[in-house]
Design an enzyme around this catalytic site. Structure first.
Site, PDB file in Angstrom:
ATOM      1  NE  ARG A 142     -26.046 -31.031  41.615  1.00 28.71           N
ATOM      2  CZ  ARG A 142     -26.555 -29.814  41.523  1.00 28.71           C
ATOM      3  NH1 ARG A 142     -26.577 -29.190  40.378  1.00 28.71           N
ATOM      4  NH2 ARG A 142     -27.021 -29.197  42.597  1.00 28.71           N
ATOM      5  CG  ASP A 188     -34.107 -32.231  50.514  1.00 26.72           C
ATOM      6  OD1 ASP A 188     -33.089 -32.654  51.073  1.00 26.72           O
ATOM      7  OD2 ASP A 188     -34.060 -31.444  49.537  1.00 26.72           O
TER       8      ASP A 188
HETATM    9  C1  DMJ Z   1     -31.220 -31.495  43.131  1.00 27.63           C
HETATM   10  O1  DMJ Z   1     -29.857 -31.363  43.032  1.00 27.63           O
HETATM   11  C2  DMJ Z   1     -31.613 -32.726  43.867  1.00 27.63           C
HETATM   12  O2  DMJ Z   1     -32.932 -33.023  43.579  1.00 27.63           O
HETATM   13  C3  DMJ Z   1     -31.418 -32.593  45.340  1.00 27.63           C
HETATM   14  O3  DMJ Z   1     -31.771 -33.748  46.042  1.00 27.63           O
HETATM   15  C4  DMJ Z   1     -32.205 -31.449  45.859  1.00 27.63           C
HETATM   16  N1  DMJ Z   1     -32.079 -30.273  45.092  1.00 27.63           N
HETATM   17  C5  DMJ Z   1     -31.788 -30.243  43.719  1.00 27.63           C
HETATM   18  C6  DMJ Z   1     -32.906 -29.737  42.849  1.00 27.63           C
HETATM   19  O4  DMJ Z   1     -33.710 -28.809  43.392  1.00 27.63           O
END
Ligand code: DMJ
Length: 637
Positions: free
Chosen positions: A227, A367
């Site tokens: 972020r 993920d």
């Molecule tokens: C985000 O902070 C990023 O995409 C992260 O990799 C996974 N989750 C959140 C959004 O859902």
């Protein structure tokens, strides 16, 4: 698919825009052209009734010209000046009552964002294209309005805090206190051309962020990297750093973003250097640059493998290889670990360097491991083929593993979903899918064509068997993710869905939209009914639209956007996550996550934008939607 798209009502070409249609013509030119260049008009002028009517018309027009005051600035301009919601679009045009009665709104061109300029309409279906183009430009504007509304709530009640609590009108520091919403939102504002936000966010960063970084305590390595570091680095590029795009002329100099990024990354590096293995600790204490493992000692697999795009790019622009070297050690190490057909457990130990447990999933904690395998390889651009091919191989193997081990179809209607192996390769399959998994659709499509359109990739014979399989799965999965929204009463997806299969069924737990074809396929448990304004589905719709050029992805995105508008918008400013998407009205959770501005609205905006804005073969988006240029490409869009 893409060849048949050509005949569909709108394709990417349809958003091409002929500005010449709206070029300004002077009053006298209009009169001249009206009366002296048309045979019909000339004939009418030759009879006295015709002359009388013509004079009447000229006086009428002249009257309107004199009484007319310009409308308030364009929607874009007004938004830039802080208009907060669509109701405010009703503006007074001034002038007399008669003028008001007679006057039609002038046919002005919609004001174009930086990305919308220079469209070139060479299609033979000009007016259809124009209508379709205007429709998407208007929808793009609605997303921009939403961004400004979200930002206005944040600045009113929470400026300087990580996140806004829009209902109670407070700020909260859930991410260590670095003003995360500001940094996450900044490049979205640049891309949308919202200069006021760029300037406000930019000057906050210039004035406060370095100070915060040097004084704050514990932050999570992954969240801060994707972020804050990611946001600073893309802002650096988009504001002209590294001879980047110069999307904006406002805010501080690009070097402010880069210097702040370096200072932050130097501290984050302690997570790597204090670990006894190449696997970094999960937490960093910023003020003294120390790091420690999370309670329990383990790091998430996705977290340690979702740092490399950012650290690589920082090395590239700073000229200091240390960031890239540390981050890439993680992937080099994971390459050596045993896997199940390329699939990995969701925990890894920084103490031993080994995976921990057997839980395999592409949802939380798993993920973006898969996302970064292919994206870090893609980031290498022209150096791809002689460098880091092991990442491409790991990705290819993992996607085969996903298709073989994790993909099933629901009953009765055959939605394709990606389930989990909570007890490893020999344990039972769970038909559970986090909303987070919806990122996979976009990643699969990107990995298949490497960011170019499917049509071009097919024409140039660039897709192998694996690519075609992955592309098919990408499209099937996007449909499933969309139906996870459409199946609920609010039109918004739950955090987690289960799928009805021959081995799994639970009655009475549907999403509430009885008219959905998939109401029996998708099961939503009470504890999973919340919605955090997450981006993954619209992210994938954006990537799939760019790659397949199929307009259905735009329509789906619009439907989702409308549901966000209807149920999550807070009148006083901001948007709120929800407790339960299956009941109306849904109870609001009182939290606006930073990724709503950083990702969700950005991807929606790009979904409705011309494909030349941040093209996928020239930029790679980090996991938080911050675009970095791909090595060796010239980004002049
Ligand atoms: C985000 O902070 C990023 O995409 C992260 O990799 C996974 N989750 C959140 C959004 O859902």
């Amino acid at each position: 698919m893409s060849s048949s798209n050509k005949s569909l009502p709108y394709t990417t070409k349809d958003v091409h825009y002929d500005n010449a249609k709206f070029r300004h013509r002077s009053f006298f030119k209009v009169i001249y052209q009206t009366f002296f260049t048309s045979n019909v008009k000339r004939t009418s002028l030759s009879c006295s009734t015709g002359k009388f009517l013509s004079l009447l018309l000229i006086f009428g027009i002249a009257y309107l010209m004199l009484t007319h005051t310009s409308p308030a600035n364009s929607v874009t301009d007004r938004l830039g000046k802080g208009v907060k919601n669509s109701k405010d679009k009703l503006v007074s045009y001034g002038g007399s009552r008669l003028g008001k009665l007679l006057r039609k709104p002038p046919r002005l061109p919609p004001r174009l964002s930086p990305d919308q300029k220079g469209f070139n309409n060479s299609s033979s279906h000009e007016s259809d294209n124009l209508n379709a183009g205007s429709k998407w430009i208007a929808r793009q504007q609605s997303v921009k309005d939403a961004f400004i509304h979200a930002w206005s709530g944040y600045t009113k009640y929470a400026i300087g805090y990580d996140e806004l609590m829009p209902v109670s009108q407070h700020g909260v520091d859930g991410l260590g206190g670095l003003g995360a919403t500001i940094v996450d939102a900044l490049d979205t504002a640049m891309i949308m051309g919202v200069d006021e936000v760029v300037s406000e966010a930019g000057s906050w960063i210039e004035k406060h962020l370095l100070d915060r970084i040097t004084k704050k305590g514990q932050v999570n390595l992954f969240e801060t990297t994707i972020r804050v570091l990611g946001g600073l680095l893309s802002a650096y590029h988009l504001s002209g750093g590294e001879q980047g795009m110069k999307l904006t002329h406002t805010g501080p100099k690009p070097t402010v973003y880069l210097e702040t990024a370096k200072n932050l990354a130097d501290r984050l590096l302690s997570a790597f250097t204090s670990s006894p293995t190449p696997i970094p600790f999960s937490d960093v204490i910023l003020h003294d640059s120390t790091a420690h493992p999370a309670s329990g000692g383990l790091s998430s697999t996705s977290e340690v493998s979702t740092l490399q795009l950012e650290f690589n790019y920082l090395s590239a622009v700073s000229g200091d290889p240390k960031y890239s070297i540390e981050a890439m050690k993680v992937l080099e190490h994971i390459k050596t670990l045993p896997k199940v057909e390329g699939l990995v457990p969701i925990y890894i130990s920084p103490q031993t360097g080994e995976f921990s447990g057997e839980n395999i999933r592409l949802g939380s904690r798993g993920d973006s491991y898969y996302e970064y395998l292919i994206k870090v390889w893609l980031q290498q651009g022209t150096a791809r083929d002689n460098n880091l091919t092991y990442l491409y191989d790991m990705y290819t193997e993992a996607m085969k593993g996903v298709r073989h081990r994790l993909v099933q179809k629901s009953i009765p209607n055959g939605l394709v979903f990606v389930g989990e192996l909570p007890y490893g390769s020999d344990g039972a399959f769970s038909p559970k899918m986090d909303h987070l998994v919806c990122f996979l659709s976009g990643t699969l499509a990107l990995g298949a064509t490497k960011g170019i359109t499917k049509e071009k990739a097919m024409k140039d014979n660039l897709l192998n068997f694996e690519d075609l399989e992955n592309l098919k799965l990408a499209e099937d999965l996007a449909k499933t993710c969309f139906e996870m929204y459409a199946v609920t009463s609010t039109g918004l997806a739950p955090e987690i869905a289960y799928f009805h299969t021959k081995d799994f069924s639970e009655g009475g737990l549907d999403g509430g939209n009885k008219s959905s074809e998939y109401v029996k396929d998708i099961i939503i448990k009470p504890a999973d009914r919340h919605n955090l304004l997450r981006p993954e589905t619209v992210e994938s719709l954006f990537v799939l639209y760019r790659i397949t050029e199929d307009p259905k992805y735009r329509e789906w995105g619009w439907q989702i956007f409308e549901a966000f508008e209807k149920y999550t918008k807070v009148d006083t400013g901001g948007y709120s996550s929800l407790d339960d998407v299956t009941t109306i009205p849904p109870h609001r959770r009182d939290k606006m996550e930073t990724f709503f501005l950083g990702e969700t609205l950005k991807y929606l905006y790009l979904l409705f934008a011309d494909s030349s804005l941040i093209p996928l073969d020239k930029f790679i988006f980090n996991s938080e939607a911050h675009p970095f240029p791909i090595k060796g490409t010239k980004n002049d869009s």
